[in-house]
Scaffold this active site. Structure first.
Site, short mmCIF file in Angstrom:
data_model
loop_
_atom_site.label_atom_id
_atom_site.label_comp_id
_atom_site.label_asym_id
_atom_site.label_seq_id
_atom_site.Cartn_x
_atom_site.Cartn_y
_atom_site.Cartn_z
N LYS A 248 41.41 43.54 -44.73
CA LYS A 248 41.80 43.22 -46.11
C LYS A 248 42.32 44.46 -46.86
O LYS A 248 43.20 44.32 -47.70
CB LYS A 248 40.66 42.53 -46.87
CG LYS A 248 39.45 43.35 -47.07
CD LYS A 248 38.38 42.56 -47.81
CE LYS A 248 37.06 43.27 -47.81
NZ LYS A 248 37.03 44.71 -47.95
N ARG B 9 30.87 42.25 -54.51
CA ARG B 9 30.24 42.13 -53.19
C ARG B 9 28.95 41.31 -53.28
O ARG B 9 28.28 41.13 -52.28
CB ARG B 9 29.86 43.53 -52.67
CG ARG B 9 31.05 44.34 -52.14
CD ARG B 9 31.11 44.31 -50.68
NE ARG B 9 31.20 45.43 -49.82
CZ ARG B 9 32.18 46.29 -49.66
NH1 ARG B 9 33.19 46.33 -50.45
NH2 ARG B 9 32.16 47.16 -48.69
N ARG C 218 37.66 52.55 -34.26
CA ARG C 218 38.58 53.05 -35.28
C ARG C 218 38.48 54.57 -35.40
O ARG C 218 37.41 55.15 -35.38
CB ARG C 218 38.20 52.40 -36.62
CG ARG C 218 39.17 52.66 -37.72
CD ARG C 218 39.10 51.60 -38.79
NE ARG C 218 37.95 51.78 -39.68
CZ ARG C 218 37.82 51.12 -40.83
NH1 ARG C 218 38.73 50.24 -41.20
NH2 ARG C 218 36.76 51.31 -41.60
N ARG D 275 34.68 57.45 -38.75
CA ARG D 275 34.02 57.42 -40.07
C ARG D 275 32.54 57.20 -39.84
O ARG D 275 32.16 56.37 -39.01
CB ARG D 275 34.59 56.24 -40.88
CG ARG D 275 35.14 56.63 -42.22
CD ARG D 275 35.84 55.48 -42.87
NE ARG D 275 34.92 54.48 -43.40
CZ ARG D 275 35.30 53.38 -44.03
NH1 ARG D 275 36.59 53.14 -44.21
NH2 ARG D 275 34.44 52.52 -44.49
N ARG E 54 26.29 46.77 -42.03
CA ARG E 54 27.28 46.37 -43.05
C ARG E 54 27.59 44.88 -42.93
O ARG E 54 27.78 44.18 -43.92
CB ARG E 54 28.56 47.20 -42.89
CG ARG E 54 28.39 48.64 -43.37
CD ARG E 54 29.48 49.55 -42.84
NE ARG E 54 30.77 49.32 -43.47
CZ ARG E 54 31.92 49.73 -42.96
NH1 ARG E 54 31.96 50.36 -41.80
NH2 ARG E 54 33.05 49.50 -43.58
#
Ligand code: AMP
Length: 217
Positions: free
Chosen positions: A13, A88, A127, A160, A171
């Protein structure tokens, strides 16, 4: 009219928000990016939020809502927004309703980026990130030309800290427990559009454009 993106981490997103903001000349509010900016600058807010972000937990609502309020106050009504990663949870959603009402703004569309948890884990744990250039790669799907090095800036790529598998799983848990109720919330308001985030980025982008077509804003 303003737009809102909901989706788990790794649903793409953020990438879509950047693209859509550019195409439609919208302001992009990513609370994740704003928090990372504060972390990098070691601001007082940055120091307060570091621990939550490192653990993959939500930053307390008061800090988050205040940061969004500051962002909103700096915009004129003519500037339209994509909210990416905010709200959120239901408390933030109701705070946003209040803030929008006070500013004379209205949400026109809410897009929910649907993707299976396993796909998220695969995407995020592979990633690679270049902190200076902001470029993002993937070990398998989008490798850099030279392993571990950013094609654009030549800097070393890193994972990250919140993309480590254990943190990604927490998460996701936070998403299911806190953020998923927003789907119902915005569905009841008649604003929700579901987008499959498992297809290619170009297909997702075309779906977004199509959903926006013919509607004002
Ligand atoms: P993101 O890049 O959107 O995945 O956000 C990275 C991290 O920033 C999240 O795991 C949270 O710790 C924090 N964060 C971002 N947006 C919010 C929000 N709306 N409420 C609370 N914490 C947030």
């Amino acid at each position: 009219m303003d737009i809102l993106f909901i989706g788990p981490p790794g649903s793409g997103k953020g990438t879509q928000a950047v693209k859509l903001a550019e195409r439609k000349k919208l302001k992009h509010l990513s609370t994740g990016d704003l928090f990372r900016k504060h972390l990098k600058e070691k601001s007082s807010l940055g120091q307060q939020v570091q621990l939550y972000i490192d653990k993959g937990e939500l930053v307390p609502d008061r800090l988050t809502n205040d940061m969004v309020e500051v962002f909103l106050k700096e915009l004129s009504l003519e500037e339209k927004i994509i909210f990416d990663g905010f709200p959120r949870n239901l408390f933030q959603a109701s705070a946003l309703d209040q803030m929008l009402k006070q500013a004379g703004r209205q949400l026109a569309h809410v897009f929910y980026f649907e993707i299976a948890d396993d796909q998220v884990v695969d995407r995020l744990t592979g990633r690679l990130w270049a902190p200076k250039s902001g470029c993002i790669y993937h070990i398998r799907n989008k490798p850099p030309q030279k392993a571990g090095i950013c094609d654009q800036s030549g800097e070393a790529l890193i994972v990250r800290s919140d993309d480590k598998e254990e943190i990604v799983r927490s998460r996701l848990k936070v998403f299911h427990e806190n953020t998923k109720p927003l789907i119902d919330y915005y569905e009841k308001k008649g604003l929700l559009n579901r987008i499959s985030a498992e297809t290619s980025p170009e297909t997702v982008f075309q779906s977004l454009l199509k959903a926006l077509e013919g509607k004002s804003g």
